[in-house]
Design an enzyme around this catalytic site. Structure first.
Site, PDB file in Angstrom:
ATOM      1  N   GLU A 428      -2.125   0.687   5.393  1.00  0.00           N
ATOM      2  CA  GLU A 428      -2.024   1.854   6.373  1.00  0.00           C
ATOM      3  C   GLU A 428      -2.495   2.918   7.804  1.00  0.00           C
ATOM      4  O   GLU A 428      -2.691   3.890   6.829  1.00  0.00           O
ATOM      5  CB  GLU A 428      -1.061   1.548   6.785  1.00  0.00           C
ATOM      6  CG  GLU A 428       0.327   2.331   8.777  1.00  0.00           C
ATOM      7  CD  GLU A 428       1.749   2.965   7.471  1.00  0.00           C
ATOM      8  OE1 GLU A 428       2.123   2.675   7.117  1.00  0.00           O
ATOM      9  OE2 GLU A 428       2.251   3.270   8.922  1.00  0.00           O
ATOM     10  N   ASP A 501       2.808   3.832   3.948  1.00  0.00           N
ATOM     11  CA  ASP A 501       3.936   4.879   4.058  1.00  0.00           C
ATOM     12  C   ASP A 501       4.629   4.612   3.307  1.00  0.00           C
ATOM     13  O   ASP A 501       5.509   3.374   3.631  1.00  0.00           O
ATOM     14  CB  ASP A 501       3.922   5.295   4.844  1.00  0.00           C
ATOM     15  CG  ASP A 501       2.433   6.001   5.263  1.00  0.00           C
ATOM     16  OD1 ASP A 501       1.274   6.186   4.952  1.00  0.00           O
ATOM     17  OD2 ASP A 501       2.119   7.005   6.731  1.00  0.00           O
ATOM     18  N   ASP A 503       8.113   5.078   4.544  1.00  0.00           N
ATOM     19  CA  ASP A 503       8.508   5.382   5.241  1.00  0.00           C
ATOM     20  C   ASP A 503       8.972   4.319   5.992  1.00  0.00           C
ATOM     21  O   ASP A 503       8.724   3.292   6.374  1.00  0.00           O
ATOM     22  CB  ASP A 503       7.851   6.532   6.211  1.00  0.00           C
ATOM     23  CG  ASP A 503       6.916   5.825   7.109  1.00  0.00           C
ATOM     24  OD1 ASP A 503       6.694   4.716   7.177  1.00  0.00           O
ATOM     25  OD2 ASP A 503       5.612   7.309   7.245  1.00  0.00           O
ATOM     26  N   ASP A 505       8.394   3.067   9.491  1.00  0.00           N
ATOM     27  CA  ASP A 505       7.154   2.420   8.891  1.00  0.00           C
ATOM     28  C   ASP A 505       6.342   2.034   8.495  1.00  0.00           C
ATOM     29  O   ASP A 505       6.164   0.330   9.044  1.00  0.00           O
ATOM     30  CB  ASP A 505       6.481   3.673  10.399  1.00  0.00           C
ATOM     31  CG  ASP A 505       6.575   4.094  12.045  1.00  0.00           C
ATOM     32  OD1 ASP A 505       7.847   3.154  12.488  1.00  0.00           O
ATOM     33  OD2 ASP A 505       6.467   4.788  12.775  1.00  0.00           O
TER      34      ASP A 505
END
Ligand code: 2B7
Length: 638
Positions: A428, A501, A503, A505
């Site tokens: 990413e 990541d 998180d 997203d």
């Protein structure tokens, strides 16, 4: 079983039979893992369902007691309590101790549910350290207990009286822990199969109760049968018309039922069953129904001048776009074929299924012109999209040939050409991509940074997917092609590692990638080539030791191991982009330290639902999933 009237000889043969089961359990229940354990429940439940299908029982209860003891109850006639001439034993004892005794006692009708193995109650008894049967009949309660793999403790006897109108059978057993890898039942497994049974056999009420930790109870009772099954599968989707098409017909003792409805997605969900067994490899019943669908929709479109004479006919793929269809066949003598014996082979069934469903569908289209119009429109759009995708694919192919690696300019490829040792990291963002390029082992590790948004392919057809640059790059890098041209043997990397990541997203990007793989590269997922990297959340430096930890709990645990006055430097990574190449290599990429989670598709049906719940129009299930998305990933130590 030889003709034996001497009790002693029969009893010896009986025990030899059960001993054979214990010697080679795999032959009878397929496996001694968790799946095999659940087979015991299916065998007993199948007998109760058969009693229900014979018309004598409508209530079945399955209870998981503390200690993983299973009790199955039905309100049928109760197993016959008389003597069996051949074995010299009571019929009940015969059912529980003679291999393949099932079927001879049904009396008329045929055994419908008889699971994949259809081995019956004696196998369950052989593989249990104890089993008890209670039969309620003619105002009496009959009882017999078996121990240690099917040895009767005493002959069948009456232990109590009951009301004259109370009838039925209750079987309680505990799987022998020395025979199974695990004896712990899985609620979800029981839930799914018993619900499926209730859908496939309309009107039967099946109750599942778990008394182990948290008391749980679920009642499956569907008077609409497979109509309600289709409605459930379409629950989080937009159906194209309200009614579920339902057709039922019998020919030569073969019963065919089909239920179907379209939604506005682009996937086909066709599930078929024979005698309540999920025929995952399809077969003649499924072929017949599919053939009728294509034939009748083409006829209708032509007759109503929706399809012009010089238009191409709609293909099977065109008419199945967005369909949810259940085909259920009940057959007195099914022939199961294929790799996993889950493909119906009886050739006569194809015409029966095609006739039964074809006639019903034709009638539905005539009686529901609005729905018919929507269906034909949808199929014609699918047909146009198919032709557009073909062009787009040709374009991709030509482009790749022309500008070669330009299309995958962002890819830092590995030098090895041996796919079995090659890995590709889908990373990413550009900055993390940069660190990953520095951290990698160039011989075997390729890095593909993903810059743009990945298209949500749940909402897009192949032609639009092929217009998306990120997706085109992935296709080119993988080397397998896509759609009709897909070839798993051309896969250039045997590990595809998604690195996002930790998180929301990151979760989202990972799910978009998984959706892409699931829809367009499913064999890659099925072959176990897809993984998720697990980057750490914290770096803890204490003196000269550096420790990376994945969760807050782990951080607390690590702190507890340090002296009370220690003041370690704790650095929380906000994302992969914050890690330098050394951090990344040490924690996430290097084979020795990293933890990868392998992405599995346990079961196409379940995963299909997870994916469409998640990626479809309805946003509500998405959040829940992101919070517990470990559902279809399993931990894997590497
Ligand atoms: C093939 C063998 C196993 N059986 C009968 C009759 C009723 C009946 C059964 C059953 C599971 C757990 C609670 C037939 C069939 C034996 O022959 S098995 N009910 N339920 C069951 O196993 N439930 C039967 C004809 C007349 N009366 C009774």
């Amino acid at each position: 079983m030889k003709e034996e009237n001497n009790y002693g000889d029969s009893a010896i043969q009986v025990l030899e039979g059960l001993e054979a089961v214990r010697k080679r359990p795999g032959m009878y229940i397929g496996n001694t893992n968790e799946a095999g354990l659940h087979h015991l429940v299916w065998e007993i439940v199948d007998n109760a369902v058969d009693e229900a299908l014979a018309g004598y029982c409508d209530d079945i209860e399955v209870e998981i007691e503390k200690g993983n003891v299973i009790t199955v109850k039905d309100d049928g006639r109760g197993m016959p309590t008389g003597m069996n001439e051949k074995t010299g034993l009571s019929t009940i004892e015969t059912i529980f101790t003679v291999l393949h005794a099932g079927g001879k006692f049904g009396g008329g009708g045929y055994k419908v549910s008889g699971g994949l193995h259809g081995v019956g109650a004696s196998v369950v008894n052989a593989l249990s350290d104890w089993l008890e049967v209670r039969v309620y009949r003619e105002g009496k309660v009959y009882f017999q207990r078996f121990e240690n793999g099917g040895h009767p403790v005493e002959p069948l006897k009456v232990v109590d009286s009951c009301s004259e109108d109370r009838t039925g059978t209750t079987v309680t057993f505990h799987a022998d822990p020395t025979m199974f890898e695990t004896t712990i039942y899985n609620w979800d497994t029981l839930y799914k199969r018993l619900q499926e049974m209730a859908f496939l056999n309309k009107g039967i009420r099946i109750t599942l109760i778990d008394h182990r930790e948290d008391e749980r109870k679920e009642i499956f009772h569907y008077n609409g049968g497979i109509i309600e099954y289709v409605q459930m599968l379409n629950k989080n989707k937009q159906p194209l018309f309200d009614d579920v098409v339902y057709v039922e017909g019998r020919e030569d003792d073969v019963l065919i039922e089909v239920a179907m409805q379209y939604n506005d997605s682009y996937n086909a969900a066709v599930y078929s069953f024979t005698n309540n067994i999920h025929t995952t490899e399809g077969g003649t019943h499924e072929d017949g129904a599919k053939q009728a669908l294509t034939r009748i929709i083409n006829n209708y479109a032509k007759q109503n001048k929706l399809l012009k004479d010089n238009d191409d006919s709609l293909t099977g793929e065109d008419v199945r776009e967005g369909i949810v269809m259940i085909v259920s066949c009940k057959h007195p003598n099914p022939q199961f074929e294929g790799q996993t014996k889950t493909k119906l082979g009886n050739s006569e069934v194809k015409k029966i299924a095609s006739d039964v469903f074809g006639n019903g569908l034709e009638r539905f289209l005539m009686e529901n012109p609005d729905a018919a119009r929507v269906i034909v429109d949808k199929c014609m759009t699918a047909s146009r999209a198919r032709l557009a995708a073909k062009k787009a694919r040709e374009l991709t192919r030509r482009k790749t040939a022309l500008d070669g690696f330009n299309t995958i300019g962002k890819l830092a490829d590995c030098t090895s050409k041996d796919a079995t040792i090659s890995e590709i990291f889908l990373v990413e963002g550009d900055s993390a991509g940069g660190s990953a390029k520095d951290a990698r082992i160039p011989a075997t590790q390729a890095i593909l940074p993903l810059r743009g948004k990945i298209l949500n392919v749940e909402k897009a057809r192949l032609d639009r997917a092929l217009a998306n640059e990120e997706i085109r790059t992935i296709i080119t890098a993988f080397g397998t092609g896509i759609g009709e041209e897909f070839d798993l043997s051309k896969l250039r990397y045997h590990k595809i590692i998604i690195m996002t990541d930790a998180d929301v997203d990151g979760d989202h990007i990972r799910i978009l990638l998984l959706t892409l793989f699931y829809r367009f590269f499913r064999p890659i997922v099925e072959a176990g080539h897809v993984y998720a990297a697990q980057p750490p959340l914290y770096k803890v430096v204490y003196g000269k030791t550096i420790k990376y930890v994945q969760t807050d709990e782990e951080l607390a645990e690590y702190r507890a191991t340090l002296p009370p006055n220690a003041k370690p430097i704790v650095n929380r990574f906000k994302g992969l982009g914050e890690m330098d190449a050394i951090d990344l290599r040490e924690t996430t990429m290097h084979i020795e330290n990293r933890v990868l989670r392998r992405i599995t598709v346990e079961d196409a049906m379940g995963a299909d639902k997870v994916f469409s719940d998640l990626m479809g129009e309805d946003v509500s299930p998405r959040k829940a999933f992101i919070e517990e998305n470990a559902k279809f990933v399993e931990n894997l130590d590497i």
